[in-house]
Write a protein that holds these residues in place. Structure first.
Motif, PDB file in Angstrom:
ATOM      1  N   ILE A 695       9.608  -2.985 -18.920  1.00 21.53           N
ATOM      2  CA  ILE A 695      10.760  -3.685 -18.345  1.00 21.53           C
ATOM      3  C   ILE A 695      10.321  -5.019 -17.773  1.00 21.53           C
ATOM      4  CG2 ILE A 695      12.370  -3.652 -16.393  1.00 21.53           C
ATOM      5  CD1 ILE A 695      12.879  -0.746 -16.890  1.00 21.53           C
ATOM      6  N   VAL A 697      11.614  -7.519 -15.407  1.00 21.78           N
ATOM      7  CA  VAL A 697      12.624  -7.809 -14.396  1.00 21.78           C
ATOM      8  C   VAL A 697      12.794  -9.316 -14.214  1.00 21.78           C
ATOM      9  CG1 VAL A 697      13.292  -7.479 -11.987  1.00 21.78           C
ATOM     10  CG2 VAL A 697      12.155  -5.639 -13.223  1.00 21.78           C
ATOM     11  N   ASP A 727      14.994  -6.964 -22.603  1.00 26.37           N
ATOM     12  CA  ASP A 727      14.105  -7.079 -21.441  1.00 26.37           C
ATOM     13  C   ASP A 727      13.964  -5.746 -20.721  1.00 26.37           C
ATOM     14  OD1 ASP A 727      13.474  -9.750 -21.775  1.00 26.37           O
ATOM     15  OD2 ASP A 727      15.159 -10.463 -20.553  1.00 26.37           O
ATOM     16  N   TYR A 728      14.897  -4.826 -20.951  1.00 23.65           N
ATOM     17  CA  TYR A 728      14.828  -3.510 -20.330  1.00 23.65           C
ATOM     18  C   TYR A 728      14.520  -2.403 -21.335  1.00 23.65           C
ATOM     19  CZ  TYR A 728      15.742  -4.725 -15.569  1.00 23.65           C
ATOM     20  OH  TYR A 728      15.597  -5.210 -14.285  1.00 23.65           O
ATOM     21  N   ARG A 888      17.335   3.550 -18.205  1.00 26.30           N
ATOM     22  CA  ARG A 888      17.099   2.108 -18.387  1.00 26.30           C
ATOM     23  C   ARG A 888      18.362   1.299 -18.074  1.00 26.30           C
ATOM     24  NH1 ARG A 888      12.411   0.527 -21.120  1.00 26.30           N
ATOM     25  NH2 ARG A 888      11.124   2.269 -21.862  1.00 26.30           N
ATOM     26  N   ARG A 891      18.660   1.205 -14.335  1.00 29.06           N
ATOM     27  CA  ARG A 891      17.730   0.236 -13.744  1.00 29.06           C
ATOM     28  C   ARG A 891      18.232  -1.190 -13.915  1.00 29.06           C
ATOM     29  NH1 ARG A 891      12.265   0.609 -13.177  1.00 29.06           N
ATOM     30  NH2 ARG A 891      12.542  -1.614 -12.700  1.00 29.06           N
ATOM     31  N   LEU A 892      18.770  -1.513 -15.079  1.00 28.47           N
ATOM     32  CA  LEU A 892      19.269  -2.867 -15.332  1.00 28.47           C
ATOM     33  C   LEU A 892      20.354  -3.243 -14.330  1.00 28.47           C
ATOM     34  CD1 LEU A 892      19.677  -5.455 -17.056  1.00 28.47           C
ATOM     35  CD2 LEU A 892      21.233  -4.110 -18.500  1.00 28.47           C
ATOM     36  N   ASP A 895      18.896  -3.327 -10.651  1.00 30.76           N
ATOM     37  CA  ASP A 895      18.020  -4.477 -10.396  1.00 30.76           C
ATOM     38  C   ASP A 895      18.783  -5.792 -10.368  1.00 30.76           C
ATOM     39  OD1 ASP A 895      15.881  -2.760 -10.328  1.00 30.76           O
ATOM     40  OD2 ASP A 895      15.169  -3.225 -12.349  1.00 30.76           O
TER      41      ASP A 895
END
Length: 940
Positions: A695, A697, A727-728, A888, A891-892, A895
């Protein structure tokens, strides 16, 4: 907080009401040039010692230059905030931006010096801690990232304010002064500190309302009848342990008593403190009453008066003015349009409500936004005690009415640690702050059961309620509440059924249920009900209609001793000619068996067996009666079976057995207890949010910042979507546009055969059933033939918007969505693509961030989940890959709150791996997160 367009414009959005440590309230606002006299008056009331700690030298009074400096701010580089009560300052805080050399500076300098001054009479109330939260939020808004403070070593109180705040700190000592430096970025510890302070303050504010040392009923009429006179009588008749006063400005000059209660014409005439005022005067006279209460030091109000937001626009403005006025004096309000409050504790015995009878003392906390529903719940709980002393009871009851101030969130804060409350029942017609309610509900449910029924599910909230806008359907909100451990029920009958079971029986260790009784038919009904609720019942044990109390005792004892059983449902029908003596004997037999093995819940399903229901709840001996024993006293039976369902107060250490008139009701309550018990076990180990090395970030943040620079909100194009998701570690199968047959051929050559040809027009997108998709095209001829078929069926290419995509391995089509709701927060949703989710609503939801265990449960929680696990001999899908995809996406969004919506559809989950065939992402400035900012009460 929003940014003021002018650096000198008064930042009204910094104004806020806060609850202090002792439960009182204060208003925090920016200091302006109009505050010079208030500042001087405030400073004169500060002790010499506090002044010395602030200025490091004797400083008896402020000079004109000081007053000018402390009241003139640009609200950017120099900011001052004041905490006020009754319009007067009780504390101040200010920051001044400084450069690297410690001298005054402007942006981009990102450090500021901060200093506090709290009036001695208000020290220890948590005023400085609240001011620090607010001045830190202001500083972050103005680009300041770090505070510095110089404190004398002897000023331990102020040092503690800084060190306890939870920020990352650096401490040094030089020239006899302690220098503290700390970053203002919220940390897990600073948020935990903030939540803990919020809990203590709000719980204390409710405790002051529910356990006052003195109460004044304002508007107690001179003649019997009327709301005020009724409340006064209810408080007196309940045996309130504190001081009680009647207030009516129309009382004759010489009248000193009303119904034996000291009477006064104004609350100002009362000699001594008044902790709580019950206001029962017409709405137009309430402002005058609030002023008198505030000036007398009353701590809280219960406003039963109507004529507020429930009556329309004019009433809504009247309600806002009421809240603003009360908060000016540091008072909290239950209501207006409230039914009242009850506290059955023997230390209080307060019935400040319109309920003519005080409910029996018990372990159930009850909250109702509706007065009518509150009456129904109190009546239901009272009747289901069967009239036997010491049964089904309430610890505290709150009817919030329009909940203009005190809400269910505040009462949850109180009940969380209330030693007198074991179960919480709530009737809600609206949830003003779903994000906070979910957080508090999760914490409460981890300690004690929380059962909620929500009214107005298919209509707008009642007029009197201020509710934040949400885009989530009711079913989604309910799912999120269940995730937080809330036991969601649909009716007040189910609310009471579940509450009674949870109040007096242990939680089941699993779903295995033993069924025994003297009716084969009733046992079979119970068996079917268990299957319908997802329980695992054993075949019913029929004791026959000739079964005696001893037979029931033996069978129940065996079931409770069986390791393969987690709960027992006893079914009972009366024998011909059977009376209360036999009922009592059977009740004693069941209680005796339960007392010997109290670790498993036991429920009784009875048919027109009122005597048994009453006997089960009676506070009698746990030993079976002998023939020589006289039967216990049984109260006269109520008129209906519904009124004969007891359980609550028990002899110390004894679990009373709840009785139900129908198998479905008993089993539904048991099923809810089983689900809640499993949630408690899962909550003890919630899992973790995994880290993924691939990932990026920072790369995603850079991409998002660049895209948002184009505008306030936008839906990303296909390439940008692929880049951001990439990107993730989420790889989308690229779909190449095919506006012409030749373009389709070129796209297929670039991707490699076999390919799929899809129409992406809005009316055809994700609608394979309409024929807008052609799959497994192995060569150019098949592709061109399919292209021609689509255009002949549906129109020109510019209408179809065809694309070519490489074929993915066959599997199960699912859809994954994430959205940031302004009220509930970030939500992750999952379901099977197509009819399952669109037509049947078979979609599951979790709050973001999602842990690994939550992702696992999310996949398995939809009704059509068997399709992913080899249903009817099909190949099982790769659910591990699916769970990773969910994590995932979570998380995206977690974040990057600028990612306000993500849709992956379809996602084909094959036996090994998965393929994301379609994706869309929407970016926008993130909604304000009040749970990350300073503590505030809802604005009015």
């Amino acid at each position: 907080m929003q940014t003021s367009p002018d650096r000198h414009e008064y930042p009204a959005h910094w104004e806020a009401d806060v609850v202090l440590r002792d439960g009182g309230t204060a208003r925090i606002r920016p200091i302006t040039v109009d505050d010079a006299e208030r500042l001087v008056s405030f400073y004169e009331q500060v002790s010499d010692e506090s002044k010395y700690y602030r200025f490091f030298a004797p400083y008896p009074r402020l000079s004109a230059k000081d007053v000018h400096r402390f009241t003139h701010h640009d609200f950017v580089d120099r900011v001052g905030l004041a905490a006020t009560v009754g319009g007067e300052f009780i504390a101040t805080v200010r920051y001044d931006r400084i450069g690297a050399d410690g001298t005054p500076a402007s942006a981009p300098a990102d450090e500021a010096e901060v200093a506090f001054l709290v009036q001695d009479a208000h020290q220890g109330r948590g005023v400085a801690s609240a001011l620090l939260e607010h001045i830190a939020a202001v500083a972050r808004e103005r680009g300041i990232r770090r505070f510095a403070a110089e404190v004398l070593p002897a000023n331990n109180k102020m040092i503690k304010v800084f060190t306890d705040a939870g920020y990352t700190q650096k401490r040094s000592f030089e020239d006899g002064v302690v220098r503290l430096e700390f970053d203002l970025e919220p940390t897990d510890r600073s948020l935990a500190v903030q939540y803990a302070r919020e809990h203590r303050a709000e719980a204390r504010s409710v405790q002051r309302l529910l356990a006052p040392g003195s109460v004044a009923v304002i508007g107690a009429g001179r003649t019997p009848g009327g709301v005020g006179r009724s409340v006064l009588g209810n408080i007196r008749d309940a045996g309130y342990t504190g001081r009680l006063y009647a207030v009516n400005r129309a009382l004759p000059e010489g009248q000193k008593e009303l119904d034996g209660v000291p009477a006064h014409r104004s609350v100002r005439d009362i000699d001594g403190p008044v902790d709580l005022a019950v206001v029962a005067v017409p709405a137009e006279h309430v402002p005058e009453v609030v002023t008198e209460c505030g000036e007398h030091g009353v701590q809280g109000l219960v406003v039963v008066s109507a004529g507020y937001a429930e009556s329309g626009t004019e009433g809504r403005e009247r309600q806002r003015a009421l809240v603003r006025q009360a908060r000016t004096y540091g008072m909290r309000i239950i209501g207006p349009n409230a039914f009242g409050i009850i506290n059955t504790s023997p230390r209080v015995r307060l019935n400040a409500s319109l309920a003519p009878e005080t409910p029996r003392p018990g372990r159930i906390g009850l909250f109702a936004q509706s007065g009518a529903i509150g009456i129904a719940l109190l009546s239901r709980l009272h009747r289901r005690g069967g009239g036997v002393t010491g049964v089904t009871g309430v610890s505290t009851f709150v009817s919030s009415g329009n909940r203009a101030d005190v809400s269910g969130n505040d009462v949850l804060q109180y009940w969380y640690e209330d030693p007198d409350t074991d179960v919480v029942l709530m009737y809600l017609e609206s949830i003003g702050n779903p994000r906070k309610f979910t957080r508090l509900a999760r914490r409460t449910a981890a300690a004690k059961p929380l059962v909620v029924v929500q009214g107005a599910r298919h209509a707008a909230a009642p007029q009197g309620h201020a509710v934040r806008a949400t885009r989530l359907p009711h079913a989604t909100v309910s799912a999120l509440l269940r995730q937080a451990g809330v036991i969601r029920v649909d009716t007040i009958t189910e609310l009471v059924d579940a509450g009674l079971l949870l109040a007096r029986q242990p939680l089941p260790a699993g779903p295995r249920v033993a069924i025994l009784g003297n009716s084969e038919s009733l046992g079979l009904l119970t068996y079917d009900a268990c299957l319908a609720e997802g329980l695992r019942p054993h075949p019913p044990q029929d004791l026959t209609t000739a079964a005696s109390a001893a037979d029931f005792h033996a069978a129940l004892s065996r079931a409770l001793a069986d390791d393969r059983c987690d709960a027992v449902v006893v079914t009972a029908i009366p024998a011909v000619g059977e009376g209360s003596v036999a009922d009592a004997a059977l009740a004693d037999a069941l209680r005796c068996a339960v007392a010997a093995a109290p670790a498993k819940p036991v429920l009784v399903v009875h048919v027109e067996l009122g005597g048994l229901a009453e006997a089960l709840s009676a506070a009698a001996s746990t030993a079976p009666q002998t023939e020589a024993d006289s039967p216990p006293h049984i109260a006269p039976r109520p008129e209906s079976t519904e009124d004969r369902l007891p359980t609550a107060e028990a002899p110390e250490g004894e679990h009373l057995i709840p009785a139900y008139p129908a198998a479905e009701r008993a089993v539904r309550a048991l099923g809810q207890a089983v689900t809640y018990a499993q949630w408690r076990r899962d909550a003890a180990d919630p899992g973790k949010v995994p880290e993924y090395e691939d990932i990026d970030v920072k790369g995603a943040a850079t991409l998002i910042d660049g895209l948002l620079a184009r505008g306030q909100g936008l839906t990303l194009g296909a390439d940008e979507t692929c880049d951001l998701l990439g990107d993730y570690g989420i790889h989308v199968h690229r779909a190449l546009p095919a506006p012409t047959p030749d373009a389709a051929v070129e796209a297929a050559r670039a991707l490699g055969y076999p390919v799929a040809l899809k129409a992406t027009a809005p009316h055809l997108r994700h609608r394979a059933d309409l024929g807008g998709v052609r799959l497994d095209l192995a060569d150019e001829d098949q592709l061109l033939r399919s292209y021609t078929e689509l255009t002949e069926l549906f129109g020109a290419p510019e209408e179809l918007r065809p694309v070519v995509q490489r074929m993915a391995p066959r599997g199960v089509d699912v859809v994954v969505r994430a959205v940031i709701d302004p009220a509930a927060g970030a939500v992750l949703s999952f379901g099977l693509a197509g009819a399952a989710s669109q037509l049947l609503g078979d979609t599951a939801h979790r709050l973001i961030p999602v842990t690994d265990k939550e992702a696992t449960s999310l996949v398995r929680s939809i009704r059509t989940a068997p399709l992913l696990f080899g249903w009817r001999g099909s190949a099982p899908a790769d659910t591990r890959a699916l769970e990773e995809l969910l994590l995932r996406v979570s998380r995206l969004v977690d974040d990057h709150p600028e990612v306000v919506a993500v849709t992956l559809e379809p996602v084909v989950v094959a036996s090994h791996g998965l393929s994301v065939l379609g994706a869309s992402v929407r970016l926008a400035p993130p909604p304000a997160r009040d749970d990350l900012g300073p503590r505030t009460l809802p604005a009015y």
